[in-house]
Scaffold this motif. Sequence first.
Motif, PDB file in Angstrom:
ATOM      1  N   HIS A 172      51.939  40.165   6.192  1.00  0.00           N
ATOM      2  CA  HIS A 172      50.838  41.076   7.390  1.00  0.00           C
ATOM      3  C   HIS A 172      50.572  40.021   8.118  1.00  0.00           C
ATOM      4  O   HIS A 172      50.506  38.832   8.056  1.00  0.00           O
ATOM      5  CB  HIS A 172      49.463  41.503   6.200  1.00  0.00           C
ATOM      6  N   VAL A 173      50.231  40.555   9.287  1.00  0.00           N
ATOM      7  CA  VAL A 173      50.076  39.542  10.805  1.00  0.00           C
ATOM      8  C   VAL A 173      48.738  39.571  10.905  1.00  0.00           C
ATOM      9  O   VAL A 173      47.899  40.933  11.075  1.00  0.00           O
ATOM     10  CB  VAL A 173      50.803  40.168  11.900  1.00  0.00           C
ATOM     11  N   ASP A 174      47.956  38.391  10.544  1.00  0.00           N
ATOM     12  CA  ASP A 174      46.538  38.357  10.839  1.00  0.00           C
ATOM     13  C   ASP A 174      45.900  37.499  11.857  1.00  0.00           C
ATOM     14  O   ASP A 174      47.040  36.547  12.038  1.00  0.00           O
ATOM     15  CB  ASP A 174      45.673  38.012   9.183  1.00  0.00           C
ATOM     16  N   VAL A 175      44.725  37.295  12.094  1.00  0.00           N
ATOM     17  CA  VAL A 175      44.351  36.150  12.943  1.00  0.00           C
ATOM     18  C   VAL A 175      44.298  35.001  12.148  1.00  0.00           C
ATOM     19  O   VAL A 175      44.920  33.874  12.697  1.00  0.00           O
ATOM     20  CB  VAL A 175      42.999  36.648  13.877  1.00  0.00           C
ATOM     21  N   ILE A 176      43.686  34.938  11.357  1.00  0.00           N
ATOM     22  CA  ILE A 176      43.407  33.752  10.255  1.00  0.00           C
ATOM     23  C   ILE A 176      44.614  33.738   9.539  1.00  0.00           C
ATOM     24  O   ILE A 176      45.133  34.719   8.831  1.00  0.00           O
ATOM     25  CB  ILE A 176      42.180  33.911   9.380  1.00  0.00           C
ATOM     26  N   GLY A 177      45.320  32.611   9.833  1.00  0.00           N
ATOM     27  CA  GLY A 177      46.717  32.151   8.865  1.00  0.00           C
ATOM     28  C   GLY A 177      47.766  32.696   9.544  1.00  0.00           C
ATOM     29  O   GLY A 177      49.064  31.923   9.091  1.00  0.00           O
ATOM     30  N   ASP A 178      47.875  33.402  10.497  1.00  0.00           N
ATOM     31  CA  ASP A 178      49.207  33.794  11.440  1.00  0.00           C
ATOM     32  C   ASP A 178      48.743  33.533  12.719  1.00  0.00           C
ATOM     33  O   ASP A 178      49.401  32.481  13.263  1.00  0.00           O
ATOM     34  CB  ASP A 178      49.571  35.217  11.282  1.00  0.00           C
ATOM     35  N   ILE A 179      48.018  34.204  13.628  1.00  0.00           N
ATOM     36  CA  ILE A 179      48.091  33.911  15.053  1.00  0.00           C
ATOM     37  C   ILE A 179      47.149  32.590  15.401  1.00  0.00           C
ATOM     38  O   ILE A 179      47.623  31.668  15.903  1.00  0.00           O
ATOM     39  CB  ILE A 179      47.101  35.041  15.574  1.00  0.00           C
ATOM     40  N   SER A 180      46.260  32.191  14.578  1.00  0.00           N
ATOM     41  CA  SER A 180      45.528  31.072  14.856  1.00  0.00           C
ATOM     42  C   SER A 180      46.535  29.752  14.281  1.00  0.00           C
ATOM     43  O   SER A 180      46.290  28.715  15.095  1.00  0.00           O
ATOM     44  CB  SER A 180      44.193  30.796  14.137  1.00  0.00           C
ATOM     45  N   THR A 181      47.171  29.814  13.510  1.00  0.00           N
ATOM     46  CA  THR A 181      48.109  28.647  13.011  1.00  0.00           C
ATOM     47  C   THR A 181      49.061  28.479  14.164  1.00  0.00           C
ATOM     48  O   THR A 181      49.134  27.339  14.455  1.00  0.00           O
ATOM     49  CB  THR A 181      48.697  29.393  11.711  1.00  0.00           C
ATOM     50  N   VAL A 182      49.639  29.540  14.727  1.00  0.00           N
ATOM     51  CA  VAL A 182      50.525  29.317  15.928  1.00  0.00           C
ATOM     52  C   VAL A 182      49.804  29.010  17.081  1.00  0.00           C
ATOM     53  O   VAL A 182      50.415  27.867  17.857  1.00  0.00           O
ATOM     54  CB  VAL A 182      51.545  30.645  16.061  1.00  0.00           C
ATOM     55  N   ALA A 183      48.660  29.435  17.253  1.00  0.00           N
ATOM     56  CA  ALA A 183      47.838  29.064  18.547  1.00  0.00           C
ATOM     57  C   ALA A 183      47.641  27.636  18.375  1.00  0.00           C
ATOM     58  O   ALA A 183      47.400  27.055  19.348  1.00  0.00           O
ATOM     59  CB  ALA A 183      46.578  29.827  18.623  1.00  0.00           C
ATOM     60  N   ASN A 184      47.388  27.114  17.366  1.00  0.00           N
ATOM     61  CA  ASN A 184      47.013  25.588  17.197  1.00  0.00           C
ATOM     62  C   ASN A 184      48.107  24.713  17.802  1.00  0.00           C
ATOM     63  O   ASN A 184      47.912  23.318  18.118  1.00  0.00           O
ATOM     64  CB  ASN A 184      46.866  25.153  15.641  1.00  0.00           C
ATOM     65  N   PHE A 185      49.448  25.359  18.072  1.00  0.00           N
ATOM     66  CA  PHE A 185      50.413  24.475  18.464  1.00  0.00           C
ATOM     67  C   PHE A 185      50.983  24.597  19.563  1.00  0.00           C
ATOM     68  O   PHE A 185      52.006  24.523  20.279  1.00  0.00           O
ATOM     69  CB  PHE A 185      51.793  24.547  17.448  1.00  0.00           C
ATOM     70  N   PHE A 186      50.044  25.528  20.361  1.00  0.00           N
ATOM     71  CA  PHE A 186      50.063  25.984  21.961  1.00  0.00           C
ATOM     72  C   PHE A 186      50.351  24.854  22.776  1.00  0.00           C
ATOM     73  O   PHE A 186      49.897  23.995  22.779  1.00  0.00           O
ATOM     74  CB  PHE A 186      48.937  26.817  22.210  1.00  0.00           C
ATOM     75  N   GLY A 187      51.792  25.257  23.529  1.00  0.00           N
ATOM     76  CA  GLY A 187      52.245  24.134  24.580  1.00  0.00           C
ATOM     77  C   GLY A 187      53.116  23.250  23.806  1.00  0.00           C
ATOM     78  O   GLY A 187      53.643  22.161  24.789  1.00  0.00           O
ATOM     79  N   GLN A 188      53.422  23.066  22.654  1.00  0.00           N
ATOM     80  CA  GLN A 188      54.143  22.192  22.133  1.00  0.00           C
ATOM     81  C   GLN A 188      55.521  22.525  21.917  1.00  0.00           C
ATOM     82  O   GLN A 188      55.529  23.829  21.748  1.00  0.00           O
ATOM     83  CB  GLN A 188      53.768  21.713  20.587  1.00  0.00           C
ATOM     84  N   SER A 189      56.560  21.808  21.929  1.00  0.00           N
ATOM     85  CA  SER A 189      58.062  22.088  21.601  1.00  0.00           C
ATOM     86  C   SER A 189      58.131  21.951  20.281  1.00  0.00           C
ATOM     87  O   SER A 189      57.496  21.474  19.504  1.00  0.00           O
ATOM     88  CB  SER A 189      58.720  21.445  22.623  1.00  0.00           C
ATOM     89  N   VAL A 190      59.534  22.558  19.898  1.00  0.00           N
ATOM     90  CA  VAL A 190      59.752  22.296  18.421  1.00  0.00           C
ATOM     91  C   VAL A 190      60.206  20.944  18.093  1.00  0.00           C
ATOM     92  O   VAL A 190      60.417  20.783  16.653  1.00  0.00           O
ATOM     93  CB  VAL A 190      60.776  23.681  17.849  1.00  0.00           C
ATOM     94  N   SER A 191      60.058  20.106  19.020  1.00  0.00           N
ATOM     95  CA  SER A 191      60.301  18.726  18.531  1.00  0.00           C
ATOM     96  C   SER A 191      59.077  18.326  17.508  1.00  0.00           C
ATOM     97  O   SER A 191      59.136  17.326  16.929  1.00  0.00           O
ATOM     98  CB  SER A 191      60.739  17.879  19.869  1.00  0.00           C
ATOM     99  N   THR A 192      57.940  18.596  18.101  1.00  0.00           N
ATOM    100  CA  THR A 192      56.702  18.358  17.414  1.00  0.00           C
ATOM    101  C   THR A 192      56.039  19.386  16.589  1.00  0.00           C
ATOM    102  O   THR A 192      55.267  19.319  15.778  1.00  0.00           O
ATOM    103  CB  THR A 192      55.433  17.804  18.437  1.00  0.00           C
TER     104      THR A 192
END
Length: 227
Positions: A172-192
């Motif tokens: 299930h796509v939720d804000v807590i656990g999915d969207i906020s998790t990804v948003a915490n890495f906003f602007g980073q590349s997959v090296s970090t």
Amino acid sequence: MRKTIGPSRRLTVKIAAIAVTLTVVGLAGNGQTSAATATVNVGDFWFCNSTFSGSVCPTSIKTGDTVTWNWVGSASHTTTACSDGTFTTCGAAQGWDSGSMSTGTFSHTFNSAGTFFYHCQIHPAAMRGRIDVLQDTDGDGWSDVAEGIIGTDPLRRCGVNAWPPGINSDGHVDVIGDISTVANFFGQSVSTAPKRYDIAPDPPDGLIDVIGDISRLAGLFAQSCTP
Ligand SMILES: [Cu+2]
């Protein structure tokens, strides 16, 4: 005294704003994902948009998806499949032919991967297009190649690390656990940042961004995978 809002506070505010927007959108979108439809506009005298007049408009989809051509001009046009990128052998026998139309839509579903060329039989030099169909074996909306990069299973639609947007694997796509998790890495590349969060475009671009990854997740808010 005025408090300064630091980067992490700004991100929290941004996530809260996304959450509010999604709650509103989610009221109408509590469904499951399925094969997608891509719309290609048919104008005078181009496919997609006027910048492609005289060149080839590319559209990328996954196996099982449908392309719907939508007539938006006033002249008569066709969408007619061609055997290859020389656009010389074209007709229904090559895959599809809408026949001459000046209004309405014509759809074709692509069940096999590959590169498919088409043109307008009436304006063959000005109006050309290409459909790039990526293999999506489990039909979850992400190509096998993309899932290989993200690290999800290209053969399963649901389960642990099976459905790319189901970040915490609860289906299930939720804000807590999915969207906020990804948003915490906003602007980073997959090296970090984890490759697991780089779900867009297809194949992934190696960057966690709002336009690609977070908006793709947001568009699936409240949706579930279909086992
Ligand atoms: Cu035409």
